[in-house]
Scaffold this motif. Structure first.
Motif, PDB file in Angstrom:
ATOM      1  N   ILE A  43      53.777  17.681 -10.759  1.00 19.41           N
ATOM      2  CA  ILE A  43      53.977  19.126 -10.771  1.00 19.41           C
ATOM      3  C   ILE A  43      54.750  19.496 -12.028  1.00 19.41           C
ATOM      4  O   ILE A  43      55.834  18.968 -12.278  1.00 19.41           O
ATOM      5  N   SER A  44      54.199  20.375 -12.829  1.00 19.45           N
ATOM      6  CA  SER A  44      54.825  20.790 -14.077  1.00 19.45           C
ATOM      7  C   SER A  44      56.166  21.456 -13.813  1.00 19.45           C
ATOM      8  O   SER A  44      56.362  22.139 -12.805  1.00 19.45           O
ATOM      9  N   SER A  45      57.096  21.261 -14.742  1.00 24.38           N
ATOM     10  CA  SER A  45      58.414  21.876 -14.620  1.00 24.38           C
ATOM     11  C   SER A  45      58.350  23.395 -14.720  1.00 24.38           C
ATOM     12  O   SER A  45      59.278  24.089 -14.315  1.00 24.38           O
ATOM     13  N   PHE A  46      57.263  23.913 -15.285  1.00 24.28           N
ATOM     14  CA  PHE A  46      57.199  25.345 -15.583  1.00 24.28           C
ATOM     15  C   PHE A  46      56.203  26.115 -14.731  1.00 24.28           C
ATOM     16  O   PHE A  46      56.091  27.324 -14.846  1.00 24.28           O
ATOM     17  N   ASN A  47      55.455  25.417 -13.888  1.00 28.15           N
ATOM     18  CA  ASN A  47      54.444  26.094 -13.079  1.00 28.15           C
ATOM     19  C   ASN A  47      54.585  25.708 -11.616  1.00 28.15           C
ATOM     20  O   ASN A  47      55.130  24.666 -11.283  1.00 28.15           O
ATOM     21  N   ASP A  48      54.058  26.578 -10.751  1.00 31.22           N
ATOM     22  CA  ASP A  48      53.993  26.222  -9.339  1.00 31.22           C
ATOM     23  C   ASP A  48      53.007  25.072  -9.171  1.00 31.22           C
ATOM     24  O   ASP A  48      52.097  24.898  -9.982  1.00 31.22           O
ATOM     25  N   GLY A  49      53.192  24.308  -8.130  1.00 34.01           N
ATOM     26  CA  GLY A  49      52.270  23.212  -7.875  1.00 34.01           C
ATOM     27  C   GLY A  49      51.958  23.112  -6.401  1.00 34.01           C
ATOM     28  O   GLY A  49      52.786  23.433  -5.561  1.00 34.01           O
ATOM     29  N   ASP A 109      57.212  15.750 -16.529  1.00 36.06           N
ATOM     30  CA  ASP A 109      55.930  15.095 -16.292  1.00 36.06           C
ATOM     31  C   ASP A 109      55.433  14.391 -17.547  1.00 36.06           C
ATOM     32  O   ASP A 109      54.888  13.295 -17.490  1.00 36.06           O
ATOM     33  N   LYS A 110      55.665  15.019 -18.713  1.00 34.59           N
ATOM     34  CA  LYS A 110      55.232  14.408 -19.982  1.00 34.59           C
ATOM     35  C   LYS A 110      56.081  13.187 -20.320  1.00 34.59           C
ATOM     36  O   LYS A 110      55.578  12.201 -20.862  1.00 34.59           O
ATOM     37  N   ALA A 111      57.379  13.246 -20.006  1.00 31.77           N
ATOM     38  CA  ALA A 111      58.245  12.083 -20.234  1.00 31.77           C
ATOM     39  C   ALA A 111      57.758  10.896 -19.402  1.00 31.77           C
ATOM     40  O   ALA A 111      57.693   9.759 -19.883  1.00 31.77           O
ATOM     41  N   LEU A 112      57.400  11.167 -18.159  1.00 31.69           N
ATOM     42  CA  LEU A 112      56.876  10.105 -17.301  1.00 31.69           C
ATOM     43  C   LEU A 112      55.551   9.563 -17.824  1.00 31.69           C
ATOM     44  O   LEU A 112      55.280   8.363 -17.723  1.00 31.69           O
ATOM     45  N   GLU A 113      54.736  10.422 -18.410  1.00 32.78           N
ATOM     46  CA  GLU A 113      53.453   9.962 -18.966  1.00 32.78           C
ATOM     47  C   GLU A 113      53.661   8.919 -20.052  1.00 32.78           C
ATOM     48  O   GLU A 113      52.869   7.983 -20.182  1.00 32.78           O
ATOM     49  N   THR A 114      54.732   9.050 -20.839  1.00 26.09           N
ATOM     50  CA  THR A 114      54.979   8.063 -21.903  1.00 26.09           C
ATOM     51  C   THR A 114      55.295   6.691 -21.311  1.00 26.09           C
ATOM     52  O   THR A 114      54.971   5.662 -21.906  1.00 26.09           O
ATOM     53  N   ILE A 115      55.920   6.688 -20.132  1.00 30.42           N
ATOM     54  CA  ILE A 115      56.231   5.417 -19.468  1.00 30.42           C
ATOM     55  C   ILE A 115      54.988   4.837 -18.814  1.00 30.42           C
ATOM     56  O   ILE A 115      54.727   3.634 -18.902  1.00 30.42           O
ATOM     57  N   TRP A 116      54.182   5.683 -18.177  1.00 30.71           N
ATOM     58  CA  TRP A 116      52.959   5.184 -17.540  1.00 30.71           C
ATOM     59  C   TRP A 116      51.989   4.647 -18.581  1.00 30.71           C
ATOM     60  O   TRP A 116      51.191   3.748 -18.285  1.00 30.71           O
ATOM     61  N   ALA A 117      52.070   5.168 -19.814  1.00 31.68           N
ATOM     62  CA  ALA A 117      51.217   4.635 -20.888  1.00 31.68           C
ATOM     63  C   ALA A 117      51.573   3.167 -21.156  1.00 31.68           C
ATOM     64  O   ALA A 117      50.687   2.337 -21.398  1.00 31.68           O
ATOM     65  N   ILE A 118      52.858   2.833 -21.109  1.00 31.31           N
ATOM     66  CA  ILE A 118      53.287   1.441 -21.299  1.00 31.31           C
ATOM     67  C   ILE A 118      52.758   0.566 -20.167  1.00 31.31           C
ATOM     68  O   ILE A 118      52.224  -0.523 -20.390  1.00 31.31           O
ATOM     69  N   VAL A 119      52.903   1.044 -18.937  1.00 27.27           N
ATOM     70  CA  VAL A 119      52.454   0.279 -17.770  1.00 27.27           C
ATOM     71  C   VAL A 119      50.946   0.042 -17.827  1.00 27.27           C
ATOM     72  O   VAL A 119      50.468  -1.073 -17.589  1.00 27.27           O
ATOM     73  N   THR A 120      50.191   1.083 -18.178  1.00 29.49           N
ATOM     74  CA  THR A 120      48.733   0.957 -18.289  1.00 29.49           C
ATOM     75  C   THR A 120      48.352  -0.044 -19.367  1.00 29.49           C
ATOM     76  O   THR A 120      47.488  -0.912 -19.160  1.00 29.49           O
ATOM     77  N   GLU A 121      49.021   0.050 -20.524  1.00 27.29           N
ATOM     78  CA  GLU A 121      48.719  -0.865 -21.633  1.00 27.29           C
ATOM     79  C   GLU A 121      49.051  -2.312 -21.261  1.00 27.29           C
ATOM     80  O   GLU A 121      48.312  -3.241 -21.609  1.00 27.29           O
TER      81      GLU A 121
END
Length: 193
Positions: A43-49, A109-121
């Motif tokens: 859920i984005s920090s700036f939008n409803d989810g 959410d974008k900060a977490l994406e940078t970590i999931w990129a490491i896990v995926t790689e």
């Protein structure tokens, strides 16, 4: 943090399909890390989810159980098979590219994406290099070299995950501090609806 927010704001997540969801029930079943992860990553920090148990389960199984949990299990099992006695560890691993910038913009959410990129790689790199074949061939030197590199990337992911998944982060650090490293149980057992 999320548990306190949910408690202070009532025991119901109101923006959900199919009725109200009790966050305490979710925390009791999946753990606070899993609920915190969903709210911050999906859920984005700036939008409803919207919240639905189906979306929660999919996120939990895909990212937490399969990607991160399976990665820790695979690596620790390989460490034992390759007789990797210990992992030296990093003092402060470098942050993933874009992590600080995302946080400065309150894009959790974008900060977490940078970590999931490491896990995926990491998962992809393990599949490509097939270290289990090196172990079977008793090429322990090469297997251990690869494992140390992968463990350093796992430690990096765990270190920067701490604000988001403090329990899982601490558990990974404890696993990596073992001497010798032994196969770890599942961080996030796969869930079925």
């Amino acid at each position: 943090m999320v548990h306190g927010f949910l408690t202070e704001n009532g025991n119901k997540i109101s923006k959900s399909r199919g009725g109200n969801i009790d966050p305490i029930d979710l925390i009791n079943k999946y753990g606070a890390d899993a609920v915190r992860h969903y709210l911050l990553a999906e859920i984005s920090s700036f939008n409803d989810g919207d919240f639905s148990i189906e979306r929660f389960e999919k996120s939990y199984n895909t990212k937490l159980a399969n990607s991160l949990g399976n990665l820790v299990s695979r690596l620790t099992t390989l460490c034992q098979k390759a007789s990797l006695e210990s992992y030296p560890g990093l003092v402060v691993p470098p942050a993933p590219v874009g992590y600080h910038e995302a946080l400065q913009g309150y894009q959790l959410d974008k900060a977490l994406e940078t970590i999931w990129a490491i896990v995926t790689e990491l998962n992809q790199d393990i599949d490509i290099n097939k270290p289990w074949i090196l172990v079977k061939e008793k090429n322990y030197v090469k297997a251990r070299s690869l494992l140390i590199g992968w463990l350093s990337e796992l430690e990096k992911a765990a270190y920067w995950l701490a604000p988001f998944l403090p329990v899982a982060s601490q558990r990974i650090h404890s696993i990596l501090a073992q001497n010798p490293i032994v196969p770890a149980g599942s961080l996030f057992p796969r869930s079925t609806v």
